[in-house]
Write an enzyme that holds these catalytic residues in place. Structure first.
Site, PDB file in Angstrom:
ATOM      1  N   LYS A  29      -9.217   2.585  -3.629  1.00 19.16           N
ATOM      2  CA  LYS A  29     -10.037   2.196  -2.401  1.00 19.16           C
ATOM      3  C   LYS A  29     -11.469   2.456  -1.893  1.00 19.16           C
ATOM      4  O   LYS A  29     -11.373   3.933  -1.993  1.00 19.16           O
ATOM      5  CB  LYS A  29      -8.874   2.523  -1.268  1.00 19.16           C
ATOM      6  CG  LYS A  29      -9.389   1.975   0.244  1.00 19.16           C
ATOM      7  CD  LYS A  29      -8.259   2.227   1.007  1.00 19.16           C
ATOM      8  CE  LYS A  29      -8.342   1.574   2.574  1.00 19.16           C
ATOM      9  NZ  LYS A  29      -7.431   2.266   3.561  1.00 19.16           N
TER      10      LYS A  29
ATOM     11  N   CYS B  66      -5.482  -2.359   2.513  1.00 22.01           N
ATOM     12  CA  CYS B  66      -5.497  -2.109   3.933  1.00 22.01           C
ATOM     13  C   CYS B  66      -6.757  -3.005   4.572  1.00 22.01           C
ATOM     14  O   CYS B  66      -7.020  -4.113   4.291  1.00 22.01           O
ATOM     15  CB  CYS B  66      -5.176  -0.819   4.369  1.00 22.01           C
ATOM     16  SG  CYS B  66      -4.938  -0.372   6.042  1.00 22.01           S
TER      17      CYS B  66
ATOM     18  N   GLU C  96       0.545  -1.062  -0.067  1.00 19.90           N
ATOM     19  CA  GLU C  96       0.038  -0.046   0.139  1.00 19.90           C
ATOM     20  C   GLU C  96       1.030   1.396  -0.002  1.00 19.90           C
ATOM     21  O   GLU C  96       1.845   1.438   0.892  1.00 19.90           O
ATOM     22  CB  GLU C  96      -0.859  -0.176   1.190  1.00 19.90           C
ATOM     23  CG  GLU C  96      -1.552   1.305   1.459  1.00 19.90           C
ATOM     24  CD  GLU C  96      -2.509   1.300   2.673  1.00 19.90           C
ATOM     25  OE1 GLU C  96      -3.378   1.932   2.882  1.00 19.90           O
ATOM     26  OE2 GLU C  96      -2.219   0.619   3.582  1.00 19.90           O
TER      27      GLU C  96
END
Length: 496
Positions: free
Chosen positions: A322, A372, A259
């Site tokens: 995301k 994440c 990430e």
């Protein structure tokens, strides 16, 4: 009444140790006392207090590590440390308090313990979506120390496993009330249920060795400290560390970075030159986390936490944004009311992406990307494996140092592989990077604080979708009926 309240607080703190990395499973028996003291309460207010104190202790010891993440930039956010350490447990404790309050109204019911378990799982589910949700350390994850014990995730999901764990954990509660017949029934049913889980898990694993695709993947874990990750003076050192770990004489098809591995746009000439040189020397495709800055109007930008793929010809093969953002970390909720900036680098909040699936045409690889903590949401991840081949989860757990956080995150993430019958490739800047097969078995692994790479073939997905991926949480209803039937039959046998 102060003594039971103190006991609830202390037992709650002990119960937080059932999760990774300690997995102190005997602490699950603390839930038997909670079940007992709620039933013994004189009114619902007292039951709510017992549940709240237990819940506060439970979350204080279970997620204390969030305060470590806040302390990374202590000069700017020193004031937030007590809020992270105590504030979150103060809020999350209400969910356990609510479950205890609801259970209290069934205190005289023959199936009180069973209702207590239902209420616990119900509020775990509520916790997964209300106020954006935080389904961290659901009680079912206490069993994630064992590959065998988590195989039922493929049928009943994590909330079903939570029901089983809470049921077994409260089976000793009649001991406090000296109700020995009920104790025999609950203990016998718990042993029977646990035996079924163990036998099912063992048979499932022994009959299903890991099968592999022909696609080789290299996982790169640089373990860059969070204090250095966004430091402009460290940028080139960090980039070259990624590249040096990625380049190897052994061939590979995919290289995966974590990430936000690229904290600047990849089209900066010198950055692009280094990336293309690496991709040409390895003849691989790079899948990396980065920052996507789409220009909206004029000089206004929208920032996204992204995962994208680059090839040696400078083609961007896919880009994923995301969609499940971390409140206070990636954006500030109630920004017009709260006069604070987000805790992560930069002044601009990230925007919520569209999520979805991506496709890597060269390898005919259909990917479920997760960035994440998107991996902690079982309903968000739930995917029919007929349309997905692999889960790729990139993360950065460097925030939390050598605490429980990275270990908990890994075990939560790999549970999604079992639920959906999909392999998972998990790459952390620092944390635990791993290749996980669709049964949750760890094939390759890099440990916390390790600066290295590992590689292997991507495991094949299951030949057919799991029951959970098709029907979701509805399977819990069948589980409840099944356990009720076991209780009824055991009562007939043991009462005679």
């Amino acid at each position: 009444m102060y003594k039971p309240k103190i006991i609830c607080l202390l037992l709650g703190m002990l119960s937080g140790l059932v999760f990774a990395p300690t997995f102190f499973i005997p602490a699950l028996l603390t839930l038997s006392y909670l079940c007992y003291i709620v039933q013994k309460s004189e009114n619902w207010q007292e039951a709510a207090k017992f549940g709240y104190l237990f819940g506060f202790g439970h979350f204080l010891s279970g997620i204390y590590w969030i305060s470590i993440g806040v302390s990374v930039y202590i000069a700017d956010f020193w004031w937030a440390i007590p809020f992270a350490l105590f504030g979150l447990p103060i809020v999350l404790a209400f969910f356990i308090s609510a479950s205890c309050t609801l259970s209290f109204f069934a205190k005289n019911n023959k199936y009180y313990q069973f209702i207590f378990c239902i209420c616990w799982v119900l509020f775990e589910w509520v916790r997964s979506w209300i106020f954006t949700g935080l389904p961290w350390n659901l009680i079912g994850y206490a069993f994630s120390f064992s590959d065998i014990l988590i195989q039922t995730l493929s049928i009943i999901g994590i909330y079903g496993l939570s029901f089983i764990v809470i049921y077994i954990s409260t089976s000793a509660y009649p001991l406090f009330r000296k109700q020995f017949t009920q104790l025999k029934i609950l203990l016998a049913s718990s042993v029977l249920i646990l035996s079924v889980i163990v036998i099912y898990g063992a048979v499932r694993l022994s009959n299903n060795p890991t099968n592999f695709t022909d696609i080789k993947v290299r996982l790169v874990q640089p373990s860059i400290p969070q204090t250095e990750k966004w430091n402009e003076e460290e940028f080139w050192h960090n980039l070259m560390l990624h590249i040096n770990l990625s380049e190897n004489s052994e061939p590979t098809d995919l290289i995966i970075w974590s990430e936000a591995a690229l904290i600047v746009p990849d089209d900066i000439p010198q950055v692009k030159s280094e990336l293309l040189q690496m991709l040409n020397s390895t003849n691989a495709i790079l899948i990396t986390g980065g920052i996507s800055d789409n220009k909206k109007q004029g000089d206004e930008f929208e920032l996204y936490s992204a995962m994208y793929a680059l090839d040696k010809n400078d083609h961007k093969l896919f880009e994923y944004h995301k969609s499940h953002l971390v409140p206070f970390g990636e954006y500030m909720p109630l920004k017009k009311i709260l006069p604070f900036k987000k805790l992560t680098h930069g002044l601009i909040d990230y925007k919520e992406g569209d999520g979805g699936l991506v496709y890597l045409e060269k390898y005919n690889l259909k990917i479920k990307p997760l960035i994440c903590y998107e991996s902690i949401f079982p309903d968000f991840v739930r995917t029919n494996n007929e349309i997905v081949d692999v889960i790729i989860n990139i993360t950065n757990d460097a925030w939390y140092g050598k605490s429980s956080g990275p270990y908990q995150h890994f075990h939560i993430s790999r549970s999604r592989a079992v639920e959906n019958g999909l392999p998972m490739i998990r790459v952390a800047n620092n944390g635990i990077s791993a290749i996980v097969d669709p049964f949750g078995r760890t094939i390759e692994k890099l440990n916390l604080n390790e600066i290295n790479y590992t590689q292997g073939l991507i495991p094949k997905k299951l030949n057919s979708p799991t029951i959970f991926s098709q029907f979701g949480n509805f399977t819990i209803l069948l589980l409840i009926v099944f356990i009720l039937l076991i209780n009824y039959l055991l009562a007939l046998i043991l009462d005679n």
